[in-house]
Design a protein around this motif. Structure first.
Motif, PDB file in Angstrom:
ATOM      1  N   ALA A  44     -22.531  -0.506  49.445  1.00 37.43           N
ATOM      2  CA  ALA A  44     -23.748   0.260  49.126  1.00 37.43           C
ATOM      3  C   ALA A  44     -23.378   1.706  48.809  1.00 37.43           C
ATOM      4  CB  ALA A  44     -24.722   0.196  50.295  1.00 37.43           C
ATOM      5  N   VAL A  45     -22.535   2.287  49.654  1.00 37.27           N
ATOM      6  CA  VAL A  45     -22.155   3.692  49.480  1.00 37.27           C
ATOM      7  C   VAL A  45     -21.423   3.875  48.141  1.00 37.27           C
ATOM      8  CG1 VAL A  45     -20.664   5.522  50.399  1.00 37.27           C
ATOM      9  CG2 VAL A  45     -22.083   4.163  51.959  1.00 37.27           C
ATOM     10  N   ALA A  46     -20.574   2.895  47.802  1.00 39.73           N
ATOM     11  CA  ALA A  46     -19.785   3.005  46.567  1.00 39.73           C
ATOM     12  C   ALA A  46     -20.665   3.040  45.326  1.00 39.73           C
ATOM     13  CB  ALA A  46     -18.790   1.857  46.472  1.00 39.73           C
ATOM     14  N   CYS A  47     -21.890   2.525  45.411  1.00 42.46           N
ATOM     15  CA  CYS A  47     -22.727   2.580  44.201  1.00 42.46           C
ATOM     16  C   CYS A  47     -23.777   3.688  44.309  1.00 42.46           C
ATOM     17  CB  CYS A  47     -23.291   1.215  43.837  1.00 42.46           C
ATOM     18  SG  CYS A  47     -24.689   0.702  44.783  1.00 42.46           S
ATOM     19  N   GLY A  48     -23.531   4.660  45.173  1.00 42.42           N
ATOM     20  CA  GLY A  48     -24.354   5.869  45.172  1.00 42.42           C
ATOM     21  C   GLY A  48     -25.595   5.820  46.043  1.00 42.42           C
ATOM     22  N   ILE A  49     -25.689   4.814  46.909  1.00 44.62           N
ATOM     23  CA  ILE A  49     -26.857   4.700  47.798  1.00 44.62           C
ATOM     24  C   ILE A  49     -26.779   5.783  48.873  1.00 44.62           C
ATOM     25  CG2 ILE A  49     -27.808   3.211  49.635  1.00 44.62           C
ATOM     26  CD1 ILE A  49     -28.386   2.236  46.723  1.00 44.62           C
ATOM     27  N   ASN A  50     -27.907   6.434  49.184  1.00 45.44           N
ATOM     28  CA  ASN A  50     -27.811   7.383  50.309  1.00 45.44           C
ATOM     29  C   ASN A  50     -28.651   7.015  51.521  1.00 45.44           C
ATOM     30  OD1 ASN A  50     -30.293   8.384  49.445  1.00 45.44           O
ATOM     31  ND2 ASN A  50     -29.261   9.816  48.068  1.00 45.44           N
ATOM     32  N   LEU A  51     -29.435   5.959  51.437  1.00 42.58           N
ATOM     33  CA  LEU A  51     -30.092   5.474  52.657  1.00 42.58           C
ATOM     34  C   LEU A  51     -29.920   3.958  52.762  1.00 42.58           C
ATOM     35  CD1 LEU A  51     -31.850   6.032  55.179  1.00 42.58           C
ATOM     36  CD2 LEU A  51     -33.816   5.393  53.795  1.00 42.58           C
ATOM     37  N   VAL A  52     -29.303   3.542  53.855  1.00 45.19           N
ATOM     38  CA  VAL A  52     -29.154   2.112  54.115  1.00 45.19           C
ATOM     39  C   VAL A  52     -30.187   1.713  55.157  1.00 45.19           C
ATOM     40  CG1 VAL A  52     -27.642   0.363  55.156  1.00 45.19           C
ATOM     41  CG2 VAL A  52     -26.692   2.024  53.549  1.00 45.19           C
ATOM     42  N   VAL A  53     -30.966   0.695  54.836  1.00 47.69           N
ATOM     43  CA  VAL A  53     -31.961   0.179  55.774  1.00 47.69           C
ATOM     44  C   VAL A  53     -31.426  -1.160  56.279  1.00 47.69           C
ATOM     45  CG1 VAL A  53     -34.364  -0.527  56.061  1.00 47.69           C
ATOM     46  CG2 VAL A  53     -33.784   1.253  54.394  1.00 47.69           C
ATOM     47  N   MET A  54     -31.001  -1.170  57.527  1.00 44.41           N
ATOM     48  CA  MET A  54     -30.376  -2.385  58.046  1.00 44.41           C
ATOM     49  C   MET A  54     -31.370  -3.170  58.902  1.00 44.41           C
ATOM     50  SD  MET A  54     -26.721  -2.741  59.956  1.00 44.41           S
ATOM     51  CE  MET A  54     -25.822  -1.806  58.740  1.00 44.41           C
ATOM     52  N   ILE A  55     -31.578  -4.428  58.535  1.00 45.74           N
ATOM     53  CA  ILE A  55     -32.515  -5.249  59.310  1.00 45.74           C
ATOM     54  C   ILE A  55     -31.719  -6.012  60.355  1.00 45.74           C
ATOM     55  CG2 ILE A  55     -34.395  -6.932  59.194  1.00 45.74           C
ATOM     56  CD1 ILE A  55     -34.224  -6.572  56.086  1.00 45.74           C
ATOM     57  N   THR A  56     -32.043  -5.771  61.603  1.00 48.76           N
ATOM     58  CA  THR A  56     -31.345  -6.469  62.683  1.00 48.76           C
ATOM     59  C   THR A  56     -32.371  -7.249  63.503  1.00 48.76           C
ATOM     60  OG1 THR A  56     -31.555  -4.680  64.267  1.00 48.76           O
ATOM     61  CG2 THR A  56     -29.640  -4.606  62.836  1.00 48.76           C
ATOM     62  N   ALA A  57     -31.914  -7.851  64.570  1.00 44.60           N
ATOM     63  CA  ALA A  57     -32.812  -8.657  65.400  1.00 44.60           C
ATOM     64  C   ALA A  57     -32.288  -8.613  66.829  1.00 44.60           C
ATOM     65  CB  ALA A  57     -32.845 -10.085  64.876  1.00 44.60           C
ATOM     66  N   GLN A  58     -32.937  -9.364  67.670  1.00 43.53           N
ATOM     67  CA  GLN A  58     -32.527  -9.398  69.073  1.00 43.53           C
ATOM     68  C   GLN A  58     -31.043  -9.782  69.206  1.00 43.53           C
ATOM     69  OE1 GLN A  58     -33.805 -12.466  71.524  1.00 43.53           O
ATOM     70  NE2 GLN A  58     -33.789 -11.196  73.342  1.00 43.53           N
ATOM     71  N   GLY A  59     -30.331  -9.127  70.091  1.00 46.16           N
ATOM     72  CA  GLY A  59     -28.926  -9.462  70.313  1.00 46.16           C
ATOM     73  C   GLY A  59     -27.978  -8.790  69.337  1.00 46.16           C
ATOM     74  N   LYS A  60     -28.508  -7.872  68.523  1.00 44.48           N
ATOM     75  CA  LYS A  60     -27.661  -7.256  67.489  1.00 44.48           C
ATOM     76  C   LYS A  60     -27.441  -5.767  67.731  1.00 44.48           C
ATOM     77  CE  LYS A  60     -28.107 -10.778  64.244  1.00 44.48           C
ATOM     78  NZ  LYS A  60     -27.269 -11.249  63.141  1.00 44.48           N
ATOM     79  N   ALA A  61     -27.612  -5.328  68.989  1.00 41.27           N
ATOM     80  CA  ALA A  61     -27.482  -3.899  69.284  1.00 41.27           C
ATOM     81  C   ALA A  61     -26.094  -3.370  68.921  1.00 41.27           C
ATOM     82  CB  ALA A  61     -27.775  -3.642  70.756  1.00 41.27           C
ATOM     83  N   SER A  62     -25.079  -4.240  68.945  1.00 40.66           N
ATOM     84  CA  SER A  62     -23.725  -3.753  68.652  1.00 40.66           C
ATOM     85  C   SER A  62     -23.599  -3.245  67.211  1.00 40.66           C
ATOM     86  CB  SER A  62     -22.684  -4.834  68.933  1.00 40.66           C
ATOM     87  OG  SER A  62     -23.002  -5.996  68.232  1.00 40.66           O
ATOM     88  N   LEU A  63     -24.486  -3.712  66.323  1.00 44.94           N
ATOM     89  CA  LEU A  63     -24.448  -3.189  64.952  1.00 44.94           C
ATOM     90  C   LEU A  63     -24.798  -1.709  64.950  1.00 44.94           C
ATOM     91  CD1 LEU A  63     -26.229  -6.093  63.020  1.00 44.94           C
ATOM     92  CD2 LEU A  63     -23.875  -5.390  62.765  1.00 44.94           C
ATOM     93  N   GLU A  64     -25.799  -1.358  65.734  1.00 46.03           N
ATOM     94  CA  GLU A  64     -26.210   0.039  65.827  1.00 46.03           C
ATOM     95  C   GLU A  64     -25.105   0.872  66.478  1.00 46.03           C
ATOM     96  OE1 GLU A  64     -30.348   1.493  67.157  1.00 46.03           O
ATOM     97  OE2 GLU A  64     -30.549  -0.638  66.675  1.00 46.03           O
ATOM     98  N   GLU A  65     -24.554   0.337  67.563  1.00 48.22           N
ATOM     99  CA  GLU A  65     -23.499   1.060  68.282  1.00 48.22           C
ATOM    100  C   GLU A  65     -22.301   1.314  67.377  1.00 48.22           C
ATOM    101  OE1 GLU A  65     -22.507  -1.150  71.809  1.00 48.22           O
ATOM    102  OE2 GLU A  65     -24.577  -0.883  72.506  1.00 48.22           O
ATOM    103  N   TYR A  66     -22.005   0.329  66.551  1.00 53.71           N
ATOM    104  CA  TYR A  66     -20.815   0.432  65.707  1.00 53.71           C
ATOM    105  C   TYR A  66     -20.878   1.655  64.793  1.00 53.71           C
ATOM    106  CZ  TYR A  66     -16.976  -0.803  62.637  1.00 53.71           C
ATOM    107  OH  TYR A  66     -15.800  -0.782  61.934  1.00 53.71           O
ATOM    108  N   PHE A  67     -22.077   1.944  64.279  1.00 50.69           N
ATOM    109  CA  PHE A  67     -22.208   3.069  63.350  1.00 50.69           C
ATOM    110  C   PHE A  67     -22.642   4.361  64.046  1.00 50.69           C
ATOM    111  CE2 PHE A  67     -22.493  -0.641  60.558  1.00 50.69           C
ATOM    112  CZ  PHE A  67     -21.553  -0.285  59.597  1.00 50.69           C
TER     113      PHE A  67
END
Ligand code: G1P
Length: 287
Positions: A44-67
């Motif tokens: 996404a970043v490589a094509c010039g995007i400046n806002l990433v909207v990530m859809i997560t769900a229950q049990g996916k808190a590690s995605l948030e922690e990672y970034f």
């Protein structure tokens, strides 16, 4: 209109990876030296995007922690002179502005995309399904953005797939326009192979217009009892043109164990640091 937002759909349950996915989101599985989700954000970043909207769900808190920033870890790496490692983790939170949307019920890809309606607003946007990985990742979205600028319709990535596997995908009927570009005439989600309208399958990269949202709102559950993006695109076709871009180069489906293994091995062999050693150890037959 310039496209500045990308949605990354990371709410899937990952049942194909059970039991691992009981406690690890499939998007956090490693592919050589990074988790699957990082490839999607980098793309996404490589094509010039400046806002990433990530859809997560229950049990996916590690995605948030990672970034997220981990000041203590960064400080400790700096103090111990581990500059390479520090650089790897320091850049993660700054890669992109990422906002997270929590899908409370996993009712399908269409339902997940609909949950981004307020954040996306009235702008066109990119949608990335992180399971689908492409060797030519730097150019696919660029090409698709070019098609969007030229034709002003939604654009979906396509790939020719075999008769046996066509039933795992959305499939289109299309009119060839030029080179890798097609105009979509119809779409069907996960048809039986004998009913597939062609061998052109929908891959997980889309440029969508905001007009998709009312169509999603009106879409009833379809294949697998889920609200399907493909069905919403099909009804959008009555109002707007949709184009397809046939991707080239290697493709990996990191959403299945065989596909993830394939991706891991191929990417590791191509990796500048690990590839040469791997080839030496595994692929030179002993005398
Ligand atoms: C989703 C889409 C399907 C598309 C596929 C690409 O299916 O619904 O149209 O072909 O991604 O990977 P899923 O893989 O979530 O079942």
């Amino acid at each position: 209109m310039l496209i500045s937002k990308a949605v990354i759909a990371a709410a899937g349950m990952g049942t194909r990876f059970l039991p691992i996915t009981r406690s690890i989101p499939k998007e956090m599985l490693p592919l050589v030296d990074r988790p699957v989700i990082q490839y999607a954000v980098e793309e996404a970043v490589a094509c010039g995007i400046n806002l990433v909207v990530m859809i997560t769900a229950q049990g996916k808190a590690s995605l948030e922690e990672y970034f997220d920033r981990n000041i203590e870890l960064e400080r400790s790496l700096q103090q111990r002179g581990k500059k390479n490692l520090w650089e790897k983790i320091h850049r993660l939170p700054d890669m992109a502005n990422i906002c997270f949307i929590h899908q409370k019920e996993q009712l399908g890809l269409g339902h997940a995309v609909l949950s981004t309606k307020e954040v996306i607003g009235k702008e066109p946007f990119v949608l990335i399904l992180p399971d689908d990985l492409f060797e030519q990742k730097e150019i696919i979205l660029q090409k698709m953005l070019g098609i969007y600028q030229k034709f002003h319709g939604s654009v979906i990535a396509l790939r020719q797939v075999s008769h046996e596997s066509i039933g795992r995908y959305g499939v289109i009927r299309a009119k060839h326009i030029d080179g890798n570009i097609y105009q979509v005439l119809d779409l069907v989600e996960k048809p039986r192979p004998e009913n597939a309208p062609s061998d052109l399958a929908v891959m997980g990269r889309y440029i969508l217009t905001p007009e998709i949202f009312p169509e999603l709102e009106a879409t009833a559950p379809g294949s697998g009892g889920e609200i399907q993006l493909t069905d919403a695109l099909r009804s959008l076709l009555e109002k707007q043109e949709i184009y397809g871009y046939v991707t080239e180069g290697d493709y990996y489906d990191a959403g299945t164990i065989p596909g993830w293994l394939h991706a891991t091995i191929s990417l590791a062999l191509k990796h500048p640091e690990f590839g040469p050693e791997l080839r030496k150890n595994f692929f030179v037959s002993p005398e």
